[in-house]
Design a protein around this motif. Structure first.
Motif, PDB file in Angstrom:
ATOM      1  N   LEU A 115       0.667  -1.695  -0.249  1.00  0.00           N
ATOM      2  CA  LEU A 115       0.159  -0.266  -0.203  1.00  0.00           C
ATOM      3  C   LEU A 115       1.002   1.292  -0.009  1.00  0.00           C
ATOM      4  O   LEU A 115       0.472   2.302  -1.222  1.00  0.00           O
ATOM      5  N   LEU A 116       1.965   0.960   0.771  1.00  0.00           N
ATOM      6  CA  LEU A 116       2.376   2.536   0.467  1.00  0.00           C
ATOM      7  C   LEU A 116       3.500   2.435  -0.290  1.00  0.00           C
ATOM      8  O   LEU A 116       4.248   3.861  -1.126  1.00  0.00           O
ATOM      9  N   HIS A 117       3.700   1.245  -0.807  1.00  0.00           N
ATOM     10  CA  HIS A 117       4.082   1.850  -1.980  1.00  0.00           C
ATOM     11  C   HIS A 117       4.010   2.265  -3.357  1.00  0.00           C
ATOM     12  O   HIS A 117       3.730   3.542  -4.532  1.00  0.00           O
ATOM     13  N   LEU A 118       2.259   1.845  -3.919  1.00  0.00           N
ATOM     14  CA  LEU A 118       1.107   2.582  -4.082  1.00  0.00           C
ATOM     15  C   LEU A 118       1.057   3.963  -3.924  1.00  0.00           C
ATOM     16  O   LEU A 118       1.464   4.686  -5.089  1.00  0.00           O
ATOM     17  N   GLU A 119       1.133   4.085  -2.587  1.00  0.00           N
ATOM     18  CA  GLU A 119       1.049   5.990  -2.154  1.00  0.00           C
ATOM     19  C   GLU A 119       1.430   5.957  -1.122  1.00  0.00           C
ATOM     20  O   GLU A 119       1.214   5.342   0.109  1.00  0.00           O
ATOM     21  N   ASN A 120       3.141   6.695  -1.598  1.00  0.00           N
ATOM     22  CA  ASN A 120       3.682   6.633  -0.348  1.00  0.00           C
ATOM     23  C   ASN A 120       3.056   7.969   0.614  1.00  0.00           C
ATOM     24  O   ASN A 120       2.184   9.196   0.095  1.00  0.00           O
ATOM     25  N   GLY A 121       3.693   7.933   1.799  1.00  0.00           N
ATOM     26  CA  GLY A 121       3.290   9.355   2.683  1.00  0.00           C
ATOM     27  C   GLY A 121       1.392   9.419   3.471  1.00  0.00           C
ATOM     28  O   GLY A 121       0.630   9.992   3.712  1.00  0.00           O
ATOM     29  N   ARG A 122       0.623   7.599   3.893  1.00  0.00           N
ATOM     30  CA  ARG A 122       0.146   7.284   4.318  1.00  0.00           C
ATOM     31  C   ARG A 122      -0.671   7.938   5.962  1.00  0.00           C
ATOM     32  O   ARG A 122       0.276   7.077   6.285  1.00  0.00           O
ATOM     33  N   HIS A 171       1.262  -3.460  13.551  1.00  0.00           N
ATOM     34  CA  HIS A 171       2.576  -3.941  12.546  1.00  0.00           C
ATOM     35  C   HIS A 171       3.092  -2.704  11.936  1.00  0.00           C
ATOM     36  O   HIS A 171       4.238  -3.139  11.245  1.00  0.00           O
ATOM     37  N   LEU A 172       2.363  -1.765  12.051  1.00  0.00           N
ATOM     38  CA  LEU A 172       3.059  -0.812  11.437  1.00  0.00           C
ATOM     39  C   LEU A 172       4.424  -0.716  12.528  1.00  0.00           C
ATOM     40  O   LEU A 172       5.066  -0.385  11.627  1.00  0.00           O
ATOM     41  N   ALA A 173       4.707  -0.974  14.032  1.00  0.00           N
ATOM     42  CA  ALA A 173       5.318  -0.994  14.838  1.00  0.00           C
ATOM     43  C   ALA A 173       6.238  -1.951  14.021  1.00  0.00           C
ATOM     44  O   ALA A 173       7.508  -1.571  14.377  1.00  0.00           O
ATOM     45  N   VAL A 174       5.702  -3.174  14.139  1.00  0.00           N
ATOM     46  CA  VAL A 174       6.999  -4.345  13.890  1.00  0.00           C
ATOM     47  C   VAL A 174       8.103  -3.588  12.413  1.00  0.00           C
ATOM     48  O   VAL A 174       8.647  -3.688  12.245  1.00  0.00           O
ATOM     49  N   LEU A 175       7.078  -3.196  11.430  1.00  0.00           N
ATOM     50  CA  LEU A 175       7.958  -2.212  10.390  1.00  0.00           C
ATOM     51  C   LEU A 175       8.714  -1.072  10.685  1.00  0.00           C
ATOM     52  O   LEU A 175       9.383  -1.112   9.580  1.00  0.00           O
ATOM     53  N   GLU A 176       7.691  -0.682  11.698  1.00  0.00           N
ATOM     54  CA  GLU A 176       9.045   0.688  11.859  1.00  0.00           C
ATOM     55  C   GLU A 176      10.571  -0.014  12.835  1.00  0.00           C
ATOM     56  O   GLU A 176      11.435   0.719  12.263  1.00  0.00           O
ATOM     57  N   GLU A 177      10.241  -1.113  13.517  1.00  0.00           N
ATOM     58  CA  GLU A 177      11.440  -1.318  14.025  1.00  0.00           C
ATOM     59  C   GLU A 177      12.729  -1.850  13.311  1.00  0.00           C
ATOM     60  O   GLU A 177      13.487  -2.016  12.904  1.00  0.00           O
ATOM     61  N   ALA A 178      11.741  -2.265  11.974  1.00  0.00           N
ATOM     62  CA  ALA A 178      12.264  -3.027  11.064  1.00  0.00           C
ATOM     63  C   ALA A 178      13.313  -2.147  10.263  1.00  0.00           C
ATOM     64  O   ALA A 178      13.654  -2.430   8.935  1.00  0.00           O
ATOM     65  N   ASN A 179      12.497  -0.758  10.306  1.00  0.00           N
ATOM     66  CA  ASN A 179      13.408   0.037   9.083  1.00  0.00           C
ATOM     67  C   ASN A 179      12.630   0.228   8.025  1.00  0.00           C
ATOM     68  O   ASN A 179      13.367   1.244   7.043  1.00  0.00           O
ATOM     69  N   LEU A 180      12.163  -0.280   7.568  1.00  0.00           N
ATOM     70  CA  LEU A 180      10.924  -0.200   6.640  1.00  0.00           C
ATOM     71  C   LEU A 180       9.993   0.421   6.196  1.00  0.00           C
ATOM     72  O   LEU A 180       9.617   0.925   5.444  1.00  0.00           O
ATOM     73  N   TYR A 235       5.696   6.317   5.555  1.00  0.00           N
ATOM     74  CA  TYR A 235       6.634   6.271   3.782  1.00  0.00           C
ATOM     75  C   TYR A 235       7.418   5.242   4.121  1.00  0.00           C
ATOM     76  O   TYR A 235       7.889   4.186   5.127  1.00  0.00           O
ATOM     77  N   LEU A 236       7.182   4.250   3.141  1.00  0.00           N
ATOM     78  CA  LEU A 236       8.433   3.248   2.925  1.00  0.00           C
ATOM     79  C   LEU A 236       9.738   3.757   2.571  1.00  0.00           C
ATOM     80  O   LEU A 236       9.375   4.840   1.956  1.00  0.00           O
ATOM     81  N   ASN A 237      10.452   2.864   3.183  1.00  0.00           N
ATOM     82  CA  ASN A 237      12.294   3.251   3.574  1.00  0.00           C
ATOM     83  C   ASN A 237      12.451   1.414   2.603  1.00  0.00           C
ATOM     84  O   ASN A 237      12.679   0.070   3.474  1.00  0.00           O
ATOM     85  N   PRO A 238      13.166   1.765   0.798  1.00  0.00           N
ATOM     86  CA  PRO A 238      13.745   0.374   0.653  1.00  0.00           C
ATOM     87  C   PRO A 238      14.594  -0.017   0.703  1.00  0.00           C
ATOM     88  O   PRO A 238      14.880  -1.096   0.063  1.00  0.00           O
ATOM     89  N   VAL A 239      15.533   0.644   1.828  1.00  0.00           N
ATOM     90  CA  VAL A 239      17.128   1.029   1.582  1.00  0.00           C
ATOM     91  C   VAL A 239      16.698  -0.706   2.200  1.00  0.00           C
ATOM     92  O   VAL A 239      17.779  -1.917   1.707  1.00  0.00           O
TER      93      VAL A 239
END
Length: 105
Positions: free
Chosen positions: A19-26, A45-54, A67-71
């Motif tokens: 979803l963030l890839h389709l439209e970032n900044g949600r 789920h967002l907290a897990v993604l934040e912890e992984a820096n995604l 925002y999606l962090n693709p690094v």
């Protein structure tokens, strides 16, 4: 890198990344509109993604944007996927040259 693999192991978290890839900044509300789960579940789920820096957070006034962090994904690609792809591409290149009768690499 273990945190990234853990985060990617869950289908709901992968869907959030899509979803963030389709439209970032949600906002959280915008993300919840597309998922069949509670706001609390999406927040976890967002907290897990934040912890992984995604996912990174940017505050705009009182609004929290995700925002999606693709690094980290790129790092996984470089370490685990790219090296196997390079060998396959080199083999295809060599096969093509051999079939064409061109001995120059």
């Amino acid at each position: 890198m273990d945190l990234v693999f853990k985060a990617l192991a869950d289908e709901s978290r992968r869907q959030l990344l899509d979803l963030l890839h389709l439209e970032n900044g949600r906002t959280l509300g915008e993300l919840c509109e597309h998922l069949d789960m509670s706001r609390q579940a999406v927040t976890k789920h967002l907290a897990v993604l934040e912890e992984a820096n995604l996912v990174v957070i940017v505050w705009r006034g009182r609004e929290k944007l995700h925002y999606l962090n693709p690094v980290p994904l790129h790092e996984i690609y470089e370490r685990w996927i790219g090296k196997f792809e390079r060998q396959r591409l080199r083999a295809l290149h060599d096969l093509k040259k051999g079939l064409e009768g061109d001995d120059d690499p």
